[in-house]
Design a protein around this motif. Structure first.
Motif, PDB file in Angstrom:
ATOM      1  N   UNK A 298       0.815  -1.204   0.000  1.00 36.20           N
ATOM      2  CA  UNK A 298       0.000   0.000   0.000  1.00 36.20           C
ATOM      3  C   UNK A 298       0.860   1.270   0.000  1.00 36.20           C
ATOM      4  N   UNK A 299       2.190   1.095   0.121  1.00 31.70           N
ATOM      5  CA  UNK A 299       3.062   2.277   0.103  1.00 31.70           C
ATOM      6  C   UNK A 299       3.168   2.791  -1.329  1.00 31.70           C
ATOM      7  N   UNK A 300       3.176   4.091  -1.466  1.00 35.46           N
ATOM      8  CA  UNK A 300       3.286   4.664  -2.810  1.00 35.46           C
ATOM      9  C   UNK A 300       1.930   4.659  -3.500  1.00 35.46           C
ATOM     10  N   UNK A 301       1.950   4.956  -4.792  1.00 38.93           N
ATOM     11  CA  UNK A 301       0.684   5.159  -5.512  1.00 38.93           C
ATOM     12  C   UNK A 301       0.178   3.920  -6.221  1.00 38.93           C
ATOM     13  N   UNK A 302       1.048   2.921  -6.353  1.00 38.35           N
ATOM     14  CA  UNK A 302       0.726   1.807  -7.243  1.00 38.35           C
ATOM     15  C   UNK A 302      -0.597   1.134  -6.908  1.00 38.35           C
ATOM     16  N   UNK A 303      -0.771   0.794  -5.609  1.00 41.24           N
ATOM     17  CA  UNK A 303      -1.981   0.075  -5.198  1.00 41.24           C
ATOM     18  C   UNK A 303      -3.230   0.899  -5.498  1.00 41.24           C
ATOM     19  N   UNK A 304      -3.143   2.197  -5.250  1.00 38.57           N
ATOM     20  CA  UNK A 304      -4.322   3.051  -5.462  1.00 38.57           C
ATOM     21  C   UNK A 304      -4.586   3.276  -6.942  1.00 38.57           C
ATOM     22  N   UNK A 305      -3.513   3.319  -7.724  1.00 33.53           N
ATOM     23  CA  UNK A 305      -3.690   3.479  -9.174  1.00 33.53           C
ATOM     24  C   UNK A 305      -4.390   2.224  -9.732  1.00 33.53           C
ATOM     25  N   UNK A 306      -3.930   1.045  -9.297  1.00 32.41           N
ATOM     26  CA  UNK A 306      -4.554  -0.199  -9.779  1.00 32.41           C
ATOM     27  C   UNK A 306      -6.036  -0.215  -9.402  1.00 32.41           C
TER      28      UNK A 306
ATOM     29  N   UNK B 229      -8.012   2.325  -8.752  1.00 32.89           N
ATOM     30  CA  UNK B 229      -8.760   3.348  -9.494  1.00 32.89           C
ATOM     31  C   UNK B 229      -8.997   2.906 -10.935  1.00 32.89           C
ATOM     32  N   UNK B 230      -7.943   2.391 -11.563  1.00 31.19           N
ATOM     33  CA  UNK B 230      -8.072   1.956 -12.963  1.00 31.19           C
ATOM     34  C   UNK B 230      -9.093   0.825 -13.062  1.00 31.19           C
ATOM     35  N   UNK B 231      -9.012  -0.098 -12.109  1.00 32.63           N
ATOM     36  CA  UNK B 231      -9.910  -1.264 -12.124  1.00 32.63           C
ATOM     37  C   UNK B 231     -11.374  -0.833 -11.961  1.00 32.63           C
ATOM     38  N   UNK B 232     -11.639   0.005 -10.974  1.00 35.26           N
ATOM     39  CA  UNK B 232     -13.023   0.467 -10.757  1.00 35.26           C
ATOM     40  C   UNK B 232     -13.470   1.327 -11.947  1.00 35.26           C
ATOM     41  N   UNK B 233     -12.552   2.131 -12.473  1.00 35.51           N
ATOM     42  CA  UNK B 233     -12.857   2.974 -13.631  1.00 35.51           C
ATOM     43  C   UNK B 233     -13.249   2.133 -14.837  1.00 35.51           C
TER      44      UNK B 233
ATOM     45  N   UNK C 223     -14.403  -9.141 -13.176  1.00 33.43           N
ATOM     46  CA  UNK C 223     -13.741  -9.474 -11.906  1.00 33.43           C
ATOM     47  C   UNK C 223     -12.887 -10.737 -12.059  1.00 33.43           C
ATOM     48  N   UNK C 224     -13.444 -11.683 -12.782  1.00 30.93           N
ATOM     49  CA  UNK C 224     -12.715 -12.932 -13.028  1.00 30.93           C
ATOM     50  C   UNK C 224     -11.438 -12.645 -13.823  1.00 30.93           C
ATOM     51  N   UNK C 225     -11.576 -11.781 -14.829  1.00 28.82           N
ATOM     52  CA  UNK C 225     -10.414 -11.377 -15.626  1.00 28.82           C
ATOM     53  C   UNK C 225      -9.370 -10.714 -14.739  1.00 28.82           C
ATOM     54  N   UNK C 226      -9.859  -9.836 -13.840  1.00 27.12           N
ATOM     55  CA  UNK C 226      -8.933  -9.142 -12.939  1.00 27.12           C
ATOM     56  C   UNK C 226      -8.190 -10.151 -12.060  1.00 27.12           C
ATOM     57  N   UNK C 227      -8.936 -11.126 -11.535  1.00 30.18           N
ATOM     58  CA  UNK C 227      -8.307 -12.124 -10.652  1.00 30.18           C
ATOM     59  C   UNK C 227      -7.213 -12.867 -11.410  1.00 30.18           C
ATOM     60  N   UNK C 228      -7.532 -13.286 -12.634  1.00 30.50           N
ATOM     61  CA  UNK C 228      -6.548 -14.076 -13.387  1.00 30.50           C
ATOM     62  C   UNK C 228      -5.359 -13.222 -13.805  1.00 30.50           C
TER      63      UNK C 228
ATOM     64  N   UNK D  61     -10.135  -5.348  -4.044  1.00 25.64           N
ATOM     65  CA  UNK D  61     -10.483  -5.085  -5.446  1.00 25.64           C
ATOM     66  C   UNK D  61     -11.860  -5.671  -5.779  1.00 25.64           C
ATOM     67  N   UNK D  62     -12.086  -6.891  -5.296  1.00 25.84           N
ATOM     68  CA  UNK D  62     -13.370  -7.543  -5.591  1.00 25.84           C
ATOM     69  C   UNK D  62     -14.534  -6.763  -4.996  1.00 25.84           C
ATOM     70  N   UNK D  63     -14.379  -6.405  -3.736  1.00 28.16           N
ATOM     71  CA  UNK D  63     -15.503  -5.750  -3.054  1.00 28.16           C
ATOM     72  C   UNK D  63     -15.678  -4.297  -3.500  1.00 28.16           C
ATOM     73  N   UNK D  64     -14.604  -3.725  -4.065  1.00 21.39           N
ATOM     74  CA  UNK D  64     -14.729  -2.366  -4.583  1.00 21.39           C
ATOM     75  C   UNK D  64     -15.674  -2.339  -5.786  1.00 21.39           C
ATOM     76  N   UNK D  65     -15.794  -3.496  -6.454  1.00 26.96           N
ATOM     77  CA  UNK D  65     -16.658  -3.550  -7.644  1.00 26.96           C
ATOM     78  C   UNK D  65     -18.093  -3.940  -7.292  1.00 26.96           C
ATOM     79  N   UNK D  66     -18.325  -4.318  -6.047  1.00 25.97           N
ATOM     80  CA  UNK D  66     -19.681  -4.764  -5.661  1.00 25.97           C
ATOM     81  C   UNK D  66     -20.752  -3.701  -5.876  1.00 25.97           C
ATOM     82  N   UNK D  67     -20.506  -2.448  -5.513  1.00 25.57           N
ATOM     83  CA  UNK D  67     -21.541  -1.425  -5.759  1.00 25.57           C
ATOM     84  C   UNK D  67     -21.922  -1.343  -7.236  1.00 25.57           C
ATOM     85  N   UNK D  68     -20.919  -1.508  -8.110  1.00 22.73           N
ATOM     86  CA  UNK D  68     -21.214  -1.447  -9.548  1.00 22.73           C
ATOM     87  C   UNK D  68     -22.015  -2.673  -9.980  1.00 22.73           C
ATOM     88  N   UNK D  69     -21.661  -3.811  -9.359  1.00 30.73           N
ATOM     89  CA  UNK D  69     -22.396  -5.042  -9.658  1.00 30.73           C
ATOM     90  C   UNK D  69     -23.847  -4.893  -9.206  1.00 30.73           C
ATOM     91  N   UNK D  70     -24.033  -4.193  -8.093  1.00 26.36           N
ATOM     92  CA  UNK D  70     -25.372  -4.057  -7.517  1.00 26.36           C
ATOM     93  C   UNK D  70     -26.290  -3.179  -8.356  1.00 26.36           C
TER      94      UNK D  70
END
Lengths: 316, 317
Positions: free
Chosen positions: B35-43, B45-49, B90-95, B143-152
Motif C-alpha cells: 500500500x506504500x506509494x501510488x501503485x496500489x491506489x492506481x490499480x 482506481x483503474x480497475x473500478x474505472x 472481476x474474473x479477468x482481474x483475478x486471473x 479489489x473484488x468488493x470495490x466492484x460490488x456497488x457497480x455489480x449491484x
C-alpha cells in the motif's frame, strides 16, 4: 567457563562429496571465536547446520545445550545469524526492518518500539531510522544486519564474513561493535578471511581445511603450536663468516633448509627458538664479537603466517 | 498461611479477524509494502474505472437501441448483462492480478536472500506462507468488493436474484483463493520469480481459457461417437460416462460453471441441484456445477497450500 557451542563429530556431505568431516570443537561462553579457512573449507556448511538451515549428514551441534536437529526452535531463540549477504528488504524503512524481525521473534508490539530505538542507537543509525533501507550505504546495511541479529537478545551471534566487502572505516566500526557486544556478554562465532581481524579481536580461533579442523586454540597458542621458532634476518656490514661462526655456537639457532638465495651476500636468515631475552642476548653476542650488524629484524608471527603454516591449500 | 483464592479462569476473548491478521508480521509487512506509494491506489482506481466504463457502455447501448422506453423484459436482460459482465471483468482481474501478486511471494524472498533469515527466526514456515496468502487475499478482496456497488446496479433493473450475487461472489472468492495458492505453490517450488510467474499465468490462463477450448474440441470430437453409441444400442453406460466427464469439465472452469449453473437456474429454478435422466436412471439430482467447482478448487487450494508450506519448512539436505 562453559561451552555454549558444542560441535560433535559433524559431517556434511553433498551427494558423495564431503564438505565437513567429523568436525568437533567447543566454543566457550563469552568467546569471540574466529572460524578461519580457505574458500571451500566447509565454514559456511558448518554455520548453516548451526543455524538450523541445513541438515547434517552425521553428528550434531548443540547451542546452549540444545540440539540443532531435535530442538531447532530453541536453538533459533539462542542465536542471531548474520549471513555473508545483506538480506534486507529495500522497500522497508530502517526502523520497520528491525520491527519486522522483532515481530518474527515474537517480541510483543509494545516492547518493540523502545527496542528498535535502542538497537538503532547501538549501531549508530538513529539518524537514518526513517530512511528506506535501499538508501543506506554498504557499511550501514551491515550494521543494520548486526542490529537485526540482536533483536531477540540472543546468547550467541553467528556471523558469516561480517566484514567482507567493507571499506577500512566500516570494517573498523564492525570490529568495534563486535568487541562491544562481547563486552556485554555475547558469544560471537564468526567466519572470516580477514586474518588481521582474527588477530585483533578473537579470543579463540579454529582453522578449517578441507572440512577438517587443522588448528584450534587462542591466537597465542596457535602461534606457539605452529610457529615455535622465530624467523630472524640479520644483515651485517662485513664479517659474515665471523657472524656465522658465532651463531652456529649459540643454542636454539638453526638455519632453514632449501633457503633461496636472497641476493644479499651479507644477509643471513635463521630460525631461533627462545624468548625475547634470549633473542636480545643473541644480538649482544654478535655485537660483542665485533660483527658490525646493520639490520636485525624478526619476521612477524602474524595470523597470516600461522594460517599459511596450518593449511596446505587443500579443498574438498 | 492464608490461601489466596486464584481468580476464576476467564474465557479468552475472541479477537476480531483484523487484529489476528496483524499478529502475523508477514501480513503487516506485505500490506505496508503493497500500500506504500501510488501503485496500489492506481490499480484500484483503474480497475473500478474500467468496470464503471463497462457498465456505462452496456447502459448506453441498451438506451440507444430502445428509443421508446424499456419493457420489463429488456430491463431484466440489461440487469443480467451488467451483472454477468461485471463478474466476468472481476474474473479477468483475478486471473490477471493474482499471479503477479503471489508468484514471487516465496521466490523473491529467496532471490533477495531473506528466506534464510526468516527461517532462522521463530516465525514458523506455515506462518510465512499463510502471511503471504492472507496479504494477497486482503488486497484482492479489496479489489473484488470495490466492484460490488457497480455489480449491484444490476438490481436496479431486476433480473438478478440475491442468491446469484452471493453465489457469484463466493465463486470469485474461491477462484481468488485457488489462484493465490497456485501462485504460492509455483513460487515455493521454483527458485526464480520469472519462471514462477510464467507458470502461474500459464496455470490461470489454461484454466480460464484453455480448458473451455479443450472442452469444445473434445465435445466436437466425441459427440458423433457418443451419439452413435447411444442411438445404435441404447448404451446407457457410455451416455452416463459422457455426462460425468462433461459435468466435471464444466465444473473445473469458472466461466462454464457459472454459465451452466445459471442456465439450470433459469431452466429448473434450482440453485443447488439439477435433475438429469440417463437411460434407466431417471430424474436423479446432480449438484450444480458451481458447487462442484467450489469443492474441487477449495480441495486443490488446500493441497497446493500444504505443499507450499512443506517446501518452505523443509530443511536443506
Amino acid at each position: 567457563m562453559t561451552a555454549i557451542i558444542e560441535i560433535d563429530n559433524l559431517t556434511k556431505r553433498y551427494g558423495g562429496r564431503p564438505a565437513v568431516r567429523e568436525l568437533s570443537l567447543e566454543v566457550q561462553s563469552g568467546d569471540i571465536f574466529g572460524f578461519v579457512g580457505p574458500n571451500g573449507a566447509g565454514k559456511t556448511s558448518t554455520i548453516r547446520v548451526m543455524t538450523t538451515l541445513l541438515h547434517p549428514t552425521a553428528g550434531d551441534i548443540r547451542v546452549g545445550g540444545h540440539s540443532v536437529i531435535k530442538e531447532a526452535r530453541e536453538v533459533r531463540s539462542q542465536i542471531g545469524y548474520m549471513p555473508d549477504f545483506f538480506g534486507v528488504y529495500n522497500d522497508m524503512m530502517t526502523w520497520e526492518y528491525l520491527d519486522f524481525f522483532g515481530a518474527c521473534y515474537e517480541i510483543p508490539q509494545n516492547e518493540r518500539k523502545g527496542l528498535v530505538e535502542d538497537l538503532l542507537e547501538l549501531v549508530d543509525l538513529t539518524h537514518r531510522r526513517n530512511d528506506p533501507v535501499e538508501k543506506l550505504s554498504r557499511g550501514m546495511k551491515q550494521r543494520l544486519s548486526l542490529a537485526r541479529t540482536l533483536v531477540h537478545d540472543p546468547q550467541v551471534l553467528i556471523l558469516d564474513e561480517p566484514a567482507s566487502g567493507l571499506d577500512p572505516r566500516a570494517r573498523a566500526e564492525i570490529r568495534a561493535l563486535l568487541l562491544e557486544l562481547a563486552r556485554i556478554g555475547k558469544t560471537i562465532f564468526f567466519s572470516t578471511h580477514i586474518l588481521a581481524d582474527v588477530a585483533e579481536i578473537c579470543t579463540r580461533v579454529g582453522i578449517l581445511e578441507a572440512g577438517e579442523l587443522a588448528a584450534f586454540g587462542t591466537p597465542e597458542e596457535l602461534q606457539q603450536q605452529l610457529m615455535p621458532t622465530r624467523r630472524v634476518q640479520i644483515t651485517v656490514l662485513k664479517k659474515l663468516k665471523q657472524a656465522m661462526s658465532i651463531l652456529n655456537k649459540l643454542p636454539g639457532v638453526t638455519f632453514p633448509e632449501n633457503e633461496e638465495e636472497n641476493g644479499n651476500p651479507n644477509k643471513v636468515e635463521l630460525d631461533f627458538y627462545g624468548t625475547d631475552e634470549d633473542l636480545s642476548a643473541l644480538l649482544a653476542k654478535l655485537v660483542d664479537g665485533g660483527v658490525p650488524v646493520l639490520h636485525f629484524t624478526e619476521e612477524g608471527r602474524d595470523m597470516e603466517s600461522v594460517f599459511l603454516r596450518a593449511t596446505k591449500g587443500l579443498v574438498t | 498461611m492464608t490461601e489466596t483464592a486464584l481468580p476464576a479462569p476467564t474465557k479468552a476473548k475472541r479477537r476480531p479477524i483484523w487484529s489476528r491478521l496483524r499478529d502475523n508480521p508477514v501480513v503487516l509487512k506485505e500490506l505496508r509494502s503493497r500500500m506504500r506509494g501510488n501503485r496500489a491506489f492506481i490499480i484500484l482506481t483503474v480497475y473500478v474505472g474500467l468496470i464503471s466504463a463497462l457498465v456505462a457502455l452496456v447502459y448506453i447501448s441498451f438506451v440507444s437501441s430502445n428509443d421508446i422506453g424499456f419493457s420489463p423484459d429488456t430491463r431484466q436482460i440489461m440487469g443480467k448483462t451488467i451483472f454477468g459482465l461485471v463478474v466476468l471483468a472481476q474474473l479477468g482481474m483475478i486471473s490477471f492480478v493474482t499471479p503477479g501478486l503471489t508468484a514471487g511471494a516465496i521466490s523473491s524472498e529467496r532471490e533477495r536472500q531473506t528466506l534464510d533469515l526468516l527461517r532462522t527466526t521463530l516465525l514458523p514456515g506455515r506462518s510465512l506462507v499463510r502471511g503471504k496468502l492472507q496479504s494477497a487475499l486482503v488486497y484482492l478482496f479489496l479489489l473484488l468488493f470495490a466492484a460490488l456497488p457497480l455489480q449491484s446496479i444490476a438490481f436496479l433493473f431486476g433480473g438478478v436474484e440475491l442468491a446469484e450475487l452471493v453465489i457469484s461472489t463466493f465463486m470469485l472468492v474461491v477462484t481468488t483463493i485457488a489462484f493465490c495458492c497456485a501462485g504460492l505453490f509455483f513460487s515455493s517450488i521454483v527458485k526464480r520469480t520469472l519462471p514462477s510467474t510464467v507458470l502461474a499465468y500459464a496455470f490461470s490462463n489454461m484454466l480460464l481459457f484453455g480448458l473451455p477450448f479443450m472442452v469444445l474440441t473434445l465435445m466436437t470430437m466425441l459427440i458423433p461417437i457418443i451419439e452413435q453409441a447411444v442411438f445404435s444400442g441404447s448404451n446407457e453406460i457410455a451416455e452416463l460416462f459422457f455426462l460425468v466427464i462433461a459435468w466435471l469439465l464444466v465444473s473445473v472452469n469458472p466461466f462454464l460453471a457459472a454459465i451452466v449453473s445459471e442456465v439450470f437456474l433459469i431452466d429448473q429454478g434450482d440453485l443447488f441441484f439439477s435433475v438429469q435422466s440417463v437411460g434407466p436412471f431417471s430424474n436423479f439430482p446432480v449438484p450444480s456445477p458451481w458447487i462442484i467447482y467450489c469443492i474441487i478448487f477449495l480441495v486443490v487450494s488446500f493441497i497446493l497450500y500444504q505443499i507450499s508450506v512443506g517446501m518452505v519448512t523443509r530443511k536443506e539436505v
